[in-house]
Motif scaffolding. Sequence first.
Motif, PDB file in Angstrom:
ATOM      1  N   THR A  85      40.339  30.035   4.713  1.00  0.00           N
ATOM      2  CA  THR A  85      39.794  29.552   3.428  1.00  0.00           C
ATOM      3  C   THR A  85      40.924  29.178   2.461  1.00  0.00           C
ATOM      4  O   THR A  85      40.750  29.218   1.242  1.00  0.00           O
ATOM      5  CB  THR A  85      38.886  30.614   2.768  1.00  0.00           C
ATOM      6  OG1 THR A  85      39.651  31.805   2.552  1.00  0.00           O
ATOM      7  CG2 THR A  85      37.670  30.926   3.609  1.00  0.00           C
ATOM      8  N   PHE A  86      42.089  28.864   3.007  1.00  0.00           N
ATOM      9  CA  PHE A  86      43.208  28.469   2.132  1.00  0.00           C
ATOM     10  C   PHE A  86      42.876  27.135   1.445  1.00  0.00           C
ATOM     11  O   PHE A  86      42.153  26.292   1.996  1.00  0.00           O
ATOM     12  CB  PHE A  86      44.488  28.297   2.955  1.00  0.00           C
ATOM     13  CG  PHE A  86      45.201  29.609   3.250  1.00  0.00           C
ATOM     14  CD1 PHE A  86      44.527  30.813   3.260  1.00  0.00           C
ATOM     15  CD2 PHE A  86      46.575  29.618   3.527  1.00  0.00           C
ATOM     16  CE1 PHE A  86      45.173  32.019   3.530  1.00  0.00           C
ATOM     17  CE2 PHE A  86      47.239  30.812   3.792  1.00  0.00           C
ATOM     18  CZ  PHE A  86      46.539  32.011   3.799  1.00  0.00           C
ATOM     19  N   GLY A  87      43.471  26.953   0.269  1.00  0.00           N
ATOM     20  CA  GLY A  87      43.336  25.665  -0.437  1.00  0.00           C
ATOM     21  C   GLY A  87      41.884  25.327  -0.679  1.00  0.00           C
ATOM     22  O   GLY A  87      41.160  26.079  -1.317  1.00  0.00           O
ATOM     23  N   ASP A  88      41.460  24.177  -0.132  1.00  0.00           N
ATOM     24  CA  ASP A  88      40.085  23.748  -0.413  1.00  0.00           C
ATOM     25  C   ASP A  88      39.137  24.002   0.768  1.00  0.00           C
ATOM     26  O   ASP A  88      38.054  23.433   0.831  1.00  0.00           O
ATOM     27  CB  ASP A  88      40.063  22.265  -0.810  1.00  0.00           C
ATOM     28  CG  ASP A  88      40.620  21.368   0.295  1.00  0.00           C
ATOM     29  OD1 ASP A  88      41.076  21.919   1.334  1.00  0.00           O
ATOM     30  OD2 ASP A  88      40.592  20.138   0.129  1.00  0.00           O
ATOM     31  N   MET A  89      39.557  24.860   1.715  1.00  0.00           N
ATOM     32  CA  MET A  89      38.678  25.154   2.858  1.00  0.00           C
ATOM     33  C   MET A  89      37.661  26.236   2.462  1.00  0.00           C
ATOM     34  O   MET A  89      37.995  27.149   1.715  1.00  0.00           O
ATOM     35  CB  MET A  89      39.495  25.694   4.042  1.00  0.00           C
ATOM     36  CG  MET A  89      40.597  24.805   4.533  1.00  0.00           C
ATOM     37  SD  MET A  89      40.012  23.196   5.091  1.00  0.00           S
ATOM     38  CE  MET A  89      38.979  23.671   6.473  1.00  0.00           C
ATOM     39  N   CYS A  90      36.459  26.084   2.964  1.00  0.00           N
ATOM     40  CA  CYS A  90      35.498  27.160   2.696  1.00  0.00           C
ATOM     41  C   CYS A  90      34.500  27.280   3.837  1.00  0.00           C
ATOM     42  O   CYS A  90      34.495  26.454   4.758  1.00  0.00           O
ATOM     43  CB  CYS A  90      34.781  26.944   1.364  1.00  0.00           C
ATOM     44  SG  CYS A  90      33.860  25.431   1.239  1.00  0.00           S
ATOM     45  N   TYR A 324      42.846  36.323   6.842  1.00  0.00           N
ATOM     46  CA  TYR A 324      41.431  36.667   6.957  1.00  0.00           C
ATOM     47  C   TYR A 324      40.690  36.693   5.627  1.00  0.00           C
ATOM     48  O   TYR A 324      39.587  37.237   5.538  1.00  0.00           O
ATOM     49  CB  TYR A 324      41.292  38.006   7.694  1.00  0.00           C
ATOM     50  CG  TYR A 324      41.885  37.945   9.085  1.00  0.00           C
ATOM     51  CD1 TYR A 324      41.595  36.872   9.927  1.00  0.00           C
ATOM     52  CD2 TYR A 324      42.766  38.917   9.541  1.00  0.00           C
ATOM     53  CE1 TYR A 324      42.156  36.780  11.189  1.00  0.00           C
ATOM     54  CE2 TYR A 324      43.329  38.834  10.810  1.00  0.00           C
ATOM     55  CZ  TYR A 324      43.015  37.764  11.625  1.00  0.00           C
ATOM     56  OH  TYR A 324      43.574  37.670  12.871  1.00  0.00           O
ATOM     57  N   SER A 325      41.285  36.107   4.558  1.00  0.00           N
ATOM     58  CA  SER A 325      40.545  35.985   3.289  1.00  0.00           C
ATOM     59  C   SER A 325      39.281  35.174   3.543  1.00  0.00           C
ATOM     60  O   SER A 325      39.345  34.042   4.037  1.00  0.00           O
ATOM     61  CB  SER A 325      41.389  35.241   2.250  1.00  0.00           C
ATOM     62  OG  SER A 325      42.461  36.012   1.798  1.00  0.00           O
ATOM     63  N   GLY A 326      38.145  35.732   3.204  1.00  0.00           N
ATOM     64  CA  GLY A 326      36.881  34.994   3.364  1.00  0.00           C
ATOM     65  C   GLY A 326      36.459  34.829   4.811  1.00  0.00           C
ATOM     66  O   GLY A 326      35.776  33.863   5.159  1.00  0.00           O
ATOM     67  N   HIS A 327      36.860  35.791   5.660  1.00  0.00           N
ATOM     68  CA  HIS A 327      36.511  35.723   7.082  1.00  0.00           C
ATOM     69  C   HIS A 327      34.995  35.581   7.240  1.00  0.00           C
ATOM     70  O   HIS A 327      34.232  36.419   6.724  1.00  0.00           O
ATOM     71  CB  HIS A 327      36.993  37.004   7.766  1.00  0.00           C
ATOM     72  CG  HIS A 327      37.003  36.919   9.253  1.00  0.00           C
ATOM     73  ND1 HIS A 327      35.853  36.825   9.989  1.00  0.00           N
ATOM     74  CD2 HIS A 327      38.033  36.899  10.131  1.00  0.00           C
ATOM     75  CE1 HIS A 327      36.161  36.756  11.275  1.00  0.00           C
ATOM     76  NE2 HIS A 327      37.491  36.790  11.388  1.00  0.00           N
ATOM     77  N   PRO A 328      34.526  34.541   7.946  1.00  0.00           N
ATOM     78  CA  PRO A 328      33.076  34.300   7.991  1.00  0.00           C
ATOM     79  C   PRO A 328      32.275  35.459   8.576  1.00  0.00           C
ATOM     80  O   PRO A 328      31.207  35.791   8.070  1.00  0.00           O
ATOM     81  CB  PRO A 328      32.936  33.048   8.878  1.00  0.00           C
ATOM     82  CG  PRO A 328      34.291  32.489   9.035  1.00  0.00           C
ATOM     83  CD  PRO A 328      35.302  33.533   8.674  1.00  0.00           C
TER      84      PRO A 328
END
Length: 454
Positions: A85-90, A324-328
């Motif tokens: 989820t780095f930068g503009d990934m989500c 792993y920030s924001g790991h789905p």
Amino acid sequence: MTAETYQELHKLNAENVLHPMSMPAFDNENPMFMKGGKGVHVWDSDDNQYLDGLGGLWCVNVGYGRKEVLDAMRDQMDQLAYYNTFGDMCNLPSTRLAAKIIEMLRPEGMSKVFFTSGGSDSIDSSIKLARQFWRLNGKPTKTSLISLKDGYHGVHMGGISLIGIPAFRDPYGPVLPGCYQIDNPFLYRNPWTEDPEELGQICADLLDRKIAYLGADNVAAFIAEPIQGAGGVIVPPENYWPLIRKVCDKHDVLLIADEVVTGFGRSGSMFGVRGWGVAADIMCFAKGISSGYVPLGATVINERIADSFAKPSPNGMIAHGLTYSGHPLACAAGIAALDVVVKENLHINAGEVGAYCKEKFMPLVDRHEHLGEVRGKGLMLALDLVTDKATRTPVNPAEGYSDMLSAHCQQNGVLIRSVGPKIILSPPLTFTNENVNQLVEAIDQSLTDTKYPT
Ligand SMILES: Cc1ncc(COP(=O)(O)O)c(C=O)c1O
């Protein structure tokens, strides 16, 4: 799996695993292999069933084997197990979970979620975001951090610089400069008073004086657990947190609440500081956020801090992020776990069952020579073991009394946690009064049967 295979596994474990928070010279001799869990119970490799008085490690708030959480994880694994989820990934689960957390924290005015992999990450992230916030606001000298004696803030270098329990810090120094500890509001053991209100005021004044001494222009934040957990479930007086909020406002110092244990219901309110009607500027979460099904944590910032990052600035890049920030998968588990907490009002159950538990423990204090005090809030409780009730002198952990009590309970099908001279209890928030009866009975029996080492 056969008993023989487990014997082999014991050997493999002893040969290959370096256990966290262990004494490698002793602790590998007779490991406890955990095999299964359902509801508030777990099973070991010999199929012995235990009532889990630890909630894993203050974290399995919704209990083991919850279908809702496992189904959500399976569905997400079929879709997408990981992307960054780095930068503009989500991704969908992290977006939905962030929105859910912000909605839950609407009364506190929280605004943005930074996902981490656990509590220690959340703490170090809060330090970095707090310091960067002051830089963005033209106050780069505001870097010092104040925390509490007996506080526990994880094991990264930032966290151990804040920790108020020397045993976790001393082997790993030097720690960060600019970190200071002040006395905590510990009613059972303090040099000042037996009056809670007076103690709350004295300890808030200590913060006021510390900030004045260091100079408010040098202090970034004060950080504390709403209820100190690992330090011995130290519940502050009612007036403490509101006074602390006032002191922080007076000096324009950020207030960071380490809600890694208290977050999402354990203390009997949905958030620890909410129990005292206080809003922090930054809140750190882990454990209950995913009920321990997958590692997950979060650092949440309020609108004032988020606004500073939202303004275009050459220094505004968040140069901080975890693979792993924001790991789905973790976030999918988080959404499902928090849904259970909300739907089943587990924070309210924690308050009610926790109060019942404390009440059941009270007569034990009179009956047992070495049980000095039982304290806690919600489903976080501690038994304070003493050599002498009059002086409140803690037992010497090296003599192994608390370990003996916990081993005795284990033999009787109940898991409790000995931490130094204390026994700590943090069961799943789905605990019932009946579970409490079994827990208290086992501890009562262990206190009766265990001879104090002489
Ligand atoms: C209050 C508090 N903060 C931070 C942490 C660190 O969390 P973790 O072990 O997930 O890194 C803990 C762990 O017990 C904790 O109790």
